[in-house]
Each structure stands twice: as C-alpha cells, then as structure tokens.
Design an enzyme around this catalytic site. Structure first.
Site, PDB file in Angstrom:
ATOM      1  N   SER A   1       0.833  -1.206   0.000  1.00 48.36           N
ATOM      2  CA  SER A   1       0.000   0.000   0.000  1.00 48.36           C
ATOM      3  C   SER A   1       0.865   1.252   0.000  1.00 48.36           C
ATOM      4  O   SER A   1       2.060   1.177   0.310  1.00 48.36           O
ATOM      5  CB  SER A   1      -0.869  -0.005   1.269  1.00 48.36           C
ATOM      6  OG  SER A   1      -1.380   1.286   1.568  1.00 48.36           O
TER       7      SER A   1
ATOM      8  N   TYR B   1      -3.386  -0.120   9.987  1.00 48.75           N
ATOM      9  CA  TYR B   1      -3.218  -0.497   8.585  1.00 48.75           C
ATOM     10  C   TYR B   1      -1.803  -0.168   8.115  1.00 48.75           C
ATOM     11  O   TYR B   1      -1.149  -0.995   7.467  1.00 48.75           O
ATOM     12  CB  TYR B   1      -4.248   0.261   7.758  1.00 48.75           C
ATOM     13  CG  TYR B   1      -4.297  -0.068   6.297  1.00 48.75           C
ATOM     14  CD1 TYR B   1      -3.707   0.768   5.352  1.00 48.75           C
ATOM     15  CD2 TYR B   1      -4.981  -1.183   5.848  1.00 48.75           C
ATOM     16  CE1 TYR B   1      -3.781   0.487   4.001  1.00 48.75           C
ATOM     17  CE2 TYR B   1      -5.067  -1.474   4.480  1.00 48.75           C
ATOM     18  CZ  TYR B   1      -4.464  -0.625   3.569  1.00 48.75           C
ATOM     19  OH  TYR B   1      -4.544  -0.902   2.220  1.00 48.75           O
TER      20      TYR B   1
HETATM   21  P1  NAP Z   1     -11.934  -4.896  -0.569  1.00 51.03           P
HETATM   22  O1  NAP Z   1     -12.742  -4.390  -1.692  1.00 51.03           O
HETATM   23  O2  NAP Z   1     -12.331  -4.577   0.840  1.00 51.03           O
HETATM   24  O3  NAP Z   1     -11.771  -6.502  -0.712  1.00 51.03           O
HETATM   25  C1  NAP Z   1     -11.014  -7.171   0.267  1.00 51.03           C
HETATM   26  C2  NAP Z   1     -11.223  -8.643   0.045  1.00 51.03           C
HETATM   27  O4  NAP Z   1     -10.520  -9.375   1.064  1.00 51.03           O
HETATM   28  C3  NAP Z   1     -12.691  -9.039   0.163  1.00 51.03           C
HETATM   29  O5  NAP Z   1     -12.984 -10.060  -0.755  1.00 51.03           O
HETATM   30  C4  NAP Z   1     -12.766  -9.552   1.586  1.00 51.03           C
HETATM   31  O6  NAP Z   1     -13.798 -10.471   1.794  1.00 51.03           O
HETATM   32  C5  NAP Z   1     -11.439 -10.268   1.692  1.00 51.03           C
HETATM   33  N1  NAP Z   1     -11.062 -10.510   3.103  1.00 51.03           N
HETATM   34  C6  NAP Z   1     -11.037  -9.612   4.110  1.00 51.03           C
HETATM   35  N2  NAP Z   1     -10.641 -10.212   5.253  1.00 51.03           N
HETATM   36  C7  NAP Z   1     -10.424 -11.526   4.949  1.00 51.03           C
HETATM   37  C8  NAP Z   1     -10.005 -12.653   5.692  1.00 51.03           C
HETATM   38  N3  NAP Z   1      -9.749 -12.556   7.012  1.00 51.03           N
HETATM   39  N4  NAP Z   1      -9.891 -13.856   5.063  1.00 51.03           N
HETATM   40  C9  NAP Z   1     -10.160 -13.951   3.738  1.00 51.03           C
HETATM   41  N5  NAP Z   1     -10.570 -12.917   2.958  1.00 51.03           N
HETATM   42  C10 NAP Z   1     -10.699 -11.720   3.571  1.00 51.03           C
HETATM   43  O7  NAP Z   1     -10.442  -4.398  -0.716  1.00 51.03           O
HETATM   44  P2  NAP Z   1      -9.614  -3.965  -2.014  1.00 51.03           P
HETATM   45  O8  NAP Z   1      -9.676  -2.484  -2.153  1.00 51.03           O
HETATM   46  O9  NAP Z   1      -9.958  -4.854  -3.154  1.00 51.03           O
HETATM   47  O10 NAP Z   1      -8.143  -4.300  -1.477  1.00 51.03           O
HETATM   48  C11 NAP Z   1      -7.551  -5.555  -1.699  1.00 51.03           C
HETATM   49  C12 NAP Z   1      -6.145  -5.462  -1.124  1.00 51.03           C
HETATM   50  O11 NAP Z   1      -5.487  -4.315  -1.677  1.00 51.03           O
HETATM   51  C13 NAP Z   1      -6.123  -5.264   0.389  1.00 51.03           C
HETATM   52  O12 NAP Z   1      -5.010  -5.934   0.936  1.00 51.03           O
HETATM   53  C14 NAP Z   1      -5.923  -3.744   0.536  1.00 51.03           C
HETATM   54  O13 NAP Z   1      -5.314  -3.410   1.765  1.00 51.03           O
HETATM   55  C15 NAP Z   1      -5.030  -3.474  -0.621  1.00 51.03           C
HETATM   56  N6  NAP Z   1      -5.008  -2.095  -1.104  1.00 51.03           N
HETATM   57  C16 NAP Z   1      -6.164  -1.479  -1.486  1.00 51.03           C
HETATM   58  C17 NAP Z   1      -6.085  -0.170  -1.999  1.00 51.03           C
HETATM   59  C18 NAP Z   1      -7.294   0.599  -2.433  1.00 51.03           C
HETATM   60  O14 NAP Z   1      -7.157   1.827  -2.611  1.00 51.03           O
HETATM   61  N7  NAP Z   1      -8.444  -0.015  -2.615  1.00 51.03           N
HETATM   62  C19 NAP Z   1      -4.853   0.449  -2.131  1.00 51.03           C
HETATM   63  C20 NAP Z   1      -3.711  -0.222  -1.691  1.00 51.03           C
HETATM   64  C21 NAP Z   1      -3.804  -1.500  -1.198  1.00 51.03           C
HETATM   65  P3  NAP Z   1     -15.119 -10.052   2.636  1.00 51.03           P
HETATM   66  O15 NAP Z   1     -16.165  -9.819   1.614  1.00 51.03           O
HETATM   67  O16 NAP Z   1     -15.391 -11.250   3.494  1.00 51.03           O
HETATM   68  O17 NAP Z   1     -14.810  -8.818   3.451  1.00 51.03           O
HETATM   69  C1  GCO Z   2      -6.947   5.246   3.263  1.00 58.33           C
HETATM   70  C2  GCO Z   2      -7.059   4.317   2.085  1.00 58.33           C
HETATM   71  C3  GCO Z   2      -5.693   3.789   1.705  1.00 58.33           C
HETATM   72  C4  GCO Z   2      -5.819   2.855   0.529  1.00 58.33           C
HETATM   73  C5  GCO Z   2      -4.499   2.302   0.118  1.00 58.33           C
HETATM   74  C6  GCO Z   2      -3.565   3.359  -0.352  1.00 58.33           C
HETATM   75  O1  GCO Z   2      -7.849   5.224   4.121  1.00 58.33           O
HETATM   76  O2  GCO Z   2      -5.950   5.993   3.300  1.00 58.33           O
HETATM   77  O3  GCO Z   2      -7.941   3.245   2.363  1.00 58.33           O
HETATM   78  O4  GCO Z   2      -5.115   3.124   2.792  1.00 58.33           O
HETATM   79  O5  GCO Z   2      -6.621   1.800   0.823  1.00 58.33           O
HETATM   80  O6  GCO Z   2      -3.944   1.463   1.069  1.00 58.33           O
HETATM   81  O7  GCO Z   2      -2.451   2.705  -0.936  1.00 58.33           O
END
Ligand code: NAP
Ligand code: GCO
Length: 263
Positions: free
Chosen positions: A144, A157
């Site tokens: 992230s 986080y």
């Molecule tokens: P999301 O839409 O919240 O999806 C997260 C997924 O992980 C969901 O399918 C969720 O299932 C599953 N999950 C959560 N806890 C779990 C557990 N204990 N065991 C198995 N599955 C679990 O998140 P996203 O935005 O796609 O993010 C995916 C990854 O990218 C995460 O690691 C997040 O930190 C990272 N990330 C996101 C962003 C962003 O801006 N969106 C940026 C940087 C990094 P449920 O339906 O059961 O909750």
């Molecule tokens: C926040 C956001 C970020 C993104 C991502 C950025 O609240 O700042 O959720 O944490 O999810 O991780 O890279």
C-alpha cells in the site's frame, strides 16, 4: 516463448471475490493461469464464482479466513488434491479500520494486523514447502501507499502494510535460493469498496474532500481502478520477473513522486 504467459500455472489469490483481488485473478487467468481463490464466507465465494463464470473463467473457490492457520493448511492441502500444487500466491485479502489511534482499541488494532500481516505469513508459510519441492514459486504481497506513508486514522493499517513490505523482503532473502521470487504491489488510491467511504459525494452533491485531495496528490489526476493492477500482477507472476525479487512495485499514478498540486 512468451515470458508473460502463465499457461499450466496454478494461482491462489486470497480474498478475490471482488475488488483488486478479482481484477488481478482475472488478469492471471487471461494469461493462462488456473485461478483458485478464497473468501471468509460461502456467500462471498459463491458470488465470486458467479462473477468469474460470467467472465468465462473456471475458477475454484474455497471458504477460509486467512487468519485461520489450521484452516489455511487444510485448504492448501485440499487445493493440491483437487487442483494441483500452487505456483503463484497473491496475498491480497485485507481490511482497513479508519479510527484515530487514541480511540482505537487494542482488539481493533490486532484485528487489522492479524488479517493484513499475519494472514500473508500464514498463507505464504503454507505454500512455500511445495514451491521449494517444485523448484519455483511466485509470491506477491499486496502492500500500500501506507507501506511508505502515514496518515490520520490508519495506524494499524500502516503498521501492517509496513510490516508486509518487510515480510516481502524477508521471504525474498530466505527463499530466493529456491527460485522463489517474493515481491509486493503497492496500489495507490484505487476505486473499490474499501475506499468507497473516501469517495462518497457530500450532501450538496460536491466531491468528498478526500476525493479532491487524492486527485490533487496524484499526477495522473485520477483514482486508480482495479484494472490498473492487472499488468503489474501478470508481470510479477510470470517468468518475465524471475530476477526481480524483494521489490515493491508501486502502482500509484505517481503519488509517491509528487508533492501535490498547489491548491
Ligand atoms: P476490498 O474491496 O475490501 O476486498 C477485500 C477482500 O478481502 C474481500 O474479498 C474480503 O472479503 C477479503 N477478506 C477480508 N478479510 C479476509 C479474511 N480474514 N480472510 C479472507 N478474505 C478476507 O479491498 P480492495 O480495495 O480490493 O483491497 C484488496 C487489497 O489491496 C487489500 O489488501 C488492501 O489493503 C489493498 N489495497 C487497497 C487499496 C485501495 O485503494 N483499494 C490500495 C492499496 C492497497 P469479505 O467480503 O469477506 O470482506
Ligand atoms: C486510506 C485508504 C488507503 C488505501 C491504500 C492506499 O484510508 O488511506 O484506504 O489506505 O486503501 O492502502 O495505498
């Protein structure tokens, strides 16, 4: 031979019923991989299977929480019986809790660390032995911006994602000699359910202040989409990255390079 193809490879993407995990799994499938994914409840797994099927992808779905070490070990053994030995692991499952640190309980802090950092440890530990036996493996940890930067309300986080960056480097260090490459992808601000609260329109229809903030902080002047993660995931899952190890590939539209547009 096309170094970016994944034909004959089995990829496990955790938490890939939707969001970034779904997009990356779809990309790996388009490159030829067999997709396996898990989610923590049956409803999410069934919803994911239906989505993959609608996209022409014959995925395999399993119900398992990434923090459940016994369950993960049993799931990996079941995958190996039913599908085959895992060649590619994407540790994608993750949560965030946006709470001022002085108001966050230790239990809430621990829950984020457990899913976002202990989970990748547990799943990586489960797949590495047979990657060693196979003589190759790819592990991709979804980090992230918060692997590098802090901000208000995301202490747990940021601690987890900072730790995940170092776990990535340590898996690289400990298993590189077994032809296992462990790298990270650091998405910027991506439009998924996880960030939906940061993009909600105000009562008067104006943009959420955080939405405007991110646009000003991003040279690309836009939020990322899950599709922006597809190419980087295929690259790090493929033979094209066999000499890339311990690297965090930031897919952030340039946020980390930019001071931000003057208001
Ligand atoms: P999301 O839409 O919240 O999806 C997260 C997924 O992980 C969901 O399918 C969720 O299932 C599953 N999950 C959560 N806890 C779990 C557990 N204990 N065991 C198995 N599955 C679990 O998140 P996203 O935005 O796609 O993010 C995916 C990854 O990218 C995460 O690691 C997040 O930190 C990272 N990330 C996101 C962003 C962003 O801006 N969106 C940026 C940087 C990094 P449920 O339906 O059961 O909750
Ligand atoms: C926040 C956001 C970020 C993104 C991502 C950025 O609240 O700042 O959720 O944490 O999810 O991780 O890279």
């Amino acid at each position: 031979m096309n170094q970016f193809r994944l034909d004959g490879k089995i990829a496990l993407v955790t938490g890939a019923s939707y969001g970034i995990g779904y997009a990356m799994a779809s990309a790996l499938a388009e490159a030829g991989a067999t997709i396996v994914f898990n989610d923590r409840n049956e409803e999410a797994v069934q919803r994911g299977l239906a989505s993959y099927k609608a996209d022409g992808i014959n995925a395999h779905g399993y119900v398992c929480d990434v923090t459940d070490e016994k369950g993960i070990n049993e799931m990996v053994a079941q995958i190996e019986r039913e599908v085959g030995v895992i060649d590619i692991l994407v540790n994608n499952a993750g949560i965030i809790k946006r709470i001022p640190m002085h108001e966050m309980s230790a239990a809430e802090f621990r829950e984020v660390i457990d899913i976002d950092l202990n989970g990748p440890f547990i799943v990586s530990k489960a797949v590495i032995p047979n990657m060693i036996k196979k003589g190759h493996g790819k592990i991709i940890n979804i980090c992230s911006m918060m692997s590098e930067l802090g901000r208000e309300t995301v202490s747990a986080y940021a601690a987890a994602k900072g730790g995940l960056k170092m776990l990535t480097k340590n898996i690289c260090s400990e298993y590189g000699e077994h032809n296992i490459q462990c790298n990270g992808i650091g998405p910027g601000y991506i439009a998924t359910p996880q960030t939906a609260p940061l993009r909600e329109k105000q009562a008067d229809g104006s943009p959420h202040p955080f939405d405007s903030f991110i646009i000003a902080k991003t040279p690309a002047a836009r939020w990322g989409t899950p599709e922006d993660l597809k190419g980087p995931a295929v690259f790090l899952a493929s033979e094209a990255s066999n000499f890339v190890n311990g690297h965090i590939l930031y897919v952030d539209g340039g946020i980390l390079a930019y001071i931000g547009k003057q208001p």
